[in-house]
Design a protein around this motif. Sequence first.
Motif, mmCIF file in Angstrom:
data_model
loop_
_atom_site.group_PDB
_atom_site.id
_atom_site.type_symbol
_atom_site.label_atom_id
_atom_site.label_comp_id
_atom_site.label_asym_id
_atom_site.label_seq_id
_atom_site.Cartn_x
_atom_site.Cartn_y
_atom_site.Cartn_z
ATOM 1 N N HIS A 1 0.814 -1.212 0.000
ATOM 2 C CA HIS A 1 0.000 0.000 0.000
ATOM 3 C C HIS A 1 0.848 1.261 0.000
ATOM 4 O O HIS A 1 0.430 2.271 -0.572
ATOM 5 N N HIS B 1 -3.248 5.401 5.211
ATOM 6 C CA HIS B 1 -4.611 5.334 4.684
ATOM 7 C C HIS B 1 -5.412 6.588 4.998
ATOM 8 O O HIS B 1 -6.319 6.937 4.230
ATOM 9 N N LYS C 1 0.084 8.970 -6.667
ATOM 10 C CA LYS C 1 0.589 10.339 -6.736
ATOM 11 C C LYS C 1 1.398 10.561 -8.016
ATOM 12 O O LYS C 1 1.307 11.630 -8.632
ATOM 13 N N TYR D 1 0.209 3.969 -2.952
ATOM 14 C CA TYR D 1 -0.016 5.391 -2.687
ATOM 15 C C TYR D 1 0.928 6.253 -3.530
ATOM 16 O O TYR D 1 0.498 7.219 -4.170
ATOM 17 N N TRP E 1 -4.283 8.664 2.145
ATOM 18 C CA TRP E 1 -4.780 8.094 0.893
ATOM 19 C C TRP E 1 -6.273 8.357 0.748
ATOM 20 O O TRP E 1 -6.745 8.717 -0.331
#
Length: 174
Positions: free
Chosen positions: A69, A117, A77, A73, A120
Amino acid sequence: MDLRYPIGEYVPRAALTPHERAAAIADISALPQKLRDAVAGLSREQFDTPYRPGGWTVRQVVHHVRDSHLNSYVRFKLALTENEPTIKPYEEARWAELADSRETPVEVSLALLEALHHRWDILLRSLRPEDFARRLRHPERGTMTLDDMAGYYAWHSRHHVAHITSLRQREGWK
């Protein structure tokens, strides 16, 4: 049931509907708490138990989710700030064998996932529908949209939580 895929294999979609996209964002947002709940109360021995014969330990699964993750992420981006960037894949099985994945307490990754998160979720909820059509190139999987990525990481979140919860159920761990 195939223990590798307790919720079934991922089925890619060309594009997500607004409802499917909102559900994917909700799944990604919910992952830290669901993962924390899945491992709550486990002993050191249980953390070091493979979720299936020949599979990663529960500890390695938690650290893998963190690794995966974090990469995702960054990929989001990159896709939002560059024109169809080529991303770098990583050797997830080899990462899972490194000392930080085999020995670190899972709390370290759970805390990192909560912070990651949170960011995110803010990013995903700020995007316009057309932003999810932005593309990146994966050297092994080809061109992907952010819709593809959102759908995949929603599945990935549920998939790895299910590895742990199905192990708990099979072993009778409360």
